[in-house]
Motif scaffolding. Structure first.
Motif, PDB file in Angstrom:
ATOM      1  N   LYS A 106      -0.601 -17.592  89.755  1.00  0.00           N
ATOM      2  CA  LYS A 106      -1.675 -18.525  90.037  1.00  0.00           C
ATOM      3  C   LYS A 106      -1.376 -19.855  89.375  1.00  0.00           C
ATOM      4  O   LYS A 106      -1.069 -19.914  88.182  1.00  0.00           O
ATOM      5  N   SER A 107      -1.461 -20.913  90.185  1.00  0.00           N
ATOM      6  CA  SER A 107      -1.324 -22.266  89.664  1.00  0.00           C
ATOM      7  C   SER A 107      -2.265 -23.149  90.447  1.00  0.00           C
ATOM      8  O   SER A 107      -2.024 -23.421  91.630  1.00  0.00           O
ATOM      9  N   GLY A 108      -3.337 -23.554  89.837  1.00  0.00           N
ATOM     10  CA  GLY A 108      -4.352 -24.338  90.545  1.00  0.00           C
ATOM     11  C   GLY A 108      -4.924 -23.521  91.690  1.00  0.00           C
ATOM     12  O   GLY A 108      -5.368 -22.405  91.499  1.00  0.00           O
ATOM     13  N   ALA A 109      -4.860 -24.055  92.885  1.00  0.00           N
ATOM     14  CA  ALA A 109      -5.391 -23.364  94.058  1.00  0.00           C
ATOM     15  C   ALA A 109      -4.369 -22.412  94.674  1.00  0.00           C
ATOM     16  O   ALA A 109      -4.696 -21.658  95.595  1.00  0.00           O
ATOM     17  N   LEU A 110      -3.148 -22.443  94.191  1.00  0.00           N
ATOM     18  CA  LEU A 110      -2.091 -21.597  94.738  1.00  0.00           C
ATOM     19  C   LEU A 110      -2.093 -20.249  94.051  1.00  0.00           C
ATOM     20  O   LEU A 110      -2.019 -20.175  92.820  1.00  0.00           O
ATOM     21  N   THR A 111      -2.223 -19.185  94.842  1.00  0.00           N
ATOM     22  CA  THR A 111      -2.126 -17.834  94.309  1.00  0.00           C
ATOM     23  C   THR A 111      -1.146 -17.029  95.163  1.00  0.00           C
ATOM     24  O   THR A 111      -0.982 -17.292  96.353  1.00  0.00           O
ATOM     25  N   ASP A 112      -0.536 -16.052  94.529  1.00  0.00           N
ATOM     26  CA  ASP A 112       0.415 -15.187  95.226  1.00  0.00           C
ATOM     27  C   ASP A 112       0.348 -13.814  94.576  1.00  0.00           C
ATOM     28  O   ASP A 112       0.813 -13.643  93.448  1.00  0.00           O
ATOM     29  N   ASP A 113      -0.256 -12.866  95.259  1.00  0.00           N
ATOM     30  CA  ASP A 113      -0.448 -11.521  94.721  1.00  0.00           C
ATOM     31  C   ASP A 113       0.286 -10.499  95.564  1.00  0.00           C
ATOM     32  O   ASP A 113       0.326 -10.600  96.798  1.00  0.00           O
ATOM     33  N   HIS A 114       0.831  -9.480  94.884  1.00  0.00           N
ATOM     34  CA  HIS A 114       1.529  -8.398  95.563  1.00  0.00           C
ATOM     35  C   HIS A 114       1.182  -7.078  94.882  1.00  0.00           C
ATOM     36  O   HIS A 114       1.174  -6.997  93.643  1.00  0.00           O
ATOM     37  N   TRP A 115       0.924  -6.058  95.696  1.00  0.00           N
ATOM     38  CA  TRP A 115       0.546  -4.729  95.202  1.00  0.00           C
ATOM     39  C   TRP A 115       1.609  -3.704  95.550  1.00  0.00           C
ATOM     40  O   TRP A 115       2.205  -3.749  96.625  1.00  0.00           O
ATOM     41  N   GLY A 116       1.781  -2.741  94.654  1.00  0.00           N
ATOM     42  CA  GLY A 116       2.569  -1.574  94.979  1.00  0.00           C
ATOM     43  C   GLY A 116       1.696  -0.486  95.572  1.00  0.00           C
ATOM     44  O   GLY A 116       0.464  -0.608  95.620  1.00  0.00           O
ATOM     45  N   GLN A 117       2.332   0.600  96.021  1.00  0.00           N
ATOM     46  CA  GLN A 117       1.594   1.706  96.638  1.00  0.00           C
ATOM     47  C   GLN A 117       0.940   2.615  95.603  1.00  0.00           C
ATOM     48  O   GLN A 117      -0.023   3.316  95.912  1.00  0.00           O
ATOM     49  N   GLY A 118       1.484   2.605  94.419  1.00  0.00           N
ATOM     50  CA  GLY A 118       0.884   3.397  93.354  1.00  0.00           C
ATOM     51  C   GLY A 118       1.644   4.677  93.048  1.00  0.00           C
ATOM     52  O   GLY A 118       2.443   5.160  93.857  1.00  0.00           O
ATOM     53  N   THR A 119       1.371   5.201  91.880  1.00  0.00           N
ATOM     54  CA  THR A 119       1.924   6.487  91.455  1.00  0.00           C
ATOM     55  C   THR A 119       0.784   7.290  90.840  1.00  0.00           C
ATOM     56  O   THR A 119      -0.030   6.762  90.063  1.00  0.00           O
TER      57      THR A 119
END
Length: 123
Positions: free
Chosen positions: A104-117
């Motif tokens: 996250k930087s100001g209005a810019l966000t970039d999120d990524h999720w894994g499937q989980g364990t």
């Protein structure tokens, strides 16, 4: 960016597990692994998601209140990997543990999720 978790399993109460999350795909990303805050989030059946542990891009760690010193989060930027060492596990720790990469930087966000364990702790 692609996240893959591993290390979950079935363990007896009082036991330990170490979860890992390996990130890839940064060649096509604007950012490097080291730019992302990395978080472990868990969700048990019928319950809301809760933050387990977060490690920032500057290596600051934050833990959920329930952790009470039992878990340690770490990151290895050379290997694009984070780990969660979990000790003194109890049945309430049973949940699907997912890895989240956040930038996250100001209005810019970039999120990524894994499937989980899946982590299952039996009494």
């Amino acid at each position: 960016v692609h996240l893959v978790e591993s290390g979950g399993g079935l363990v007896q109460a009082g036991g330990s597990l170490t979860l890992s999350c390996v990130a890839s795909g940064f060649a096509s990303s604007r950012f490097a692994f080291s730019d992302y805050a990395m978080t472990w989030i868990r969700q048990a059946p019928g319950k809301e998601r809760e933050l387990v542990a977060l490690i920032s891009a500057t290596n600051t760690a934050v833990y959920g209140d329930f952790v009470k010193g039992r878990f340690i989060i770490s990151r290895d930027n050379d290997k694009n990997t984070i780990h969660l060492k979990m000790n003194s596990l109890n049945p309430e720790d049973t949940a699907l543990y997912q890895c989240l990469a956040s930038y996250k930087s100001g209005a810019l966000t970039d999120d990524h999720w894994g499937q989980g364990t899946q982590v299952t702790v039996v009494a």
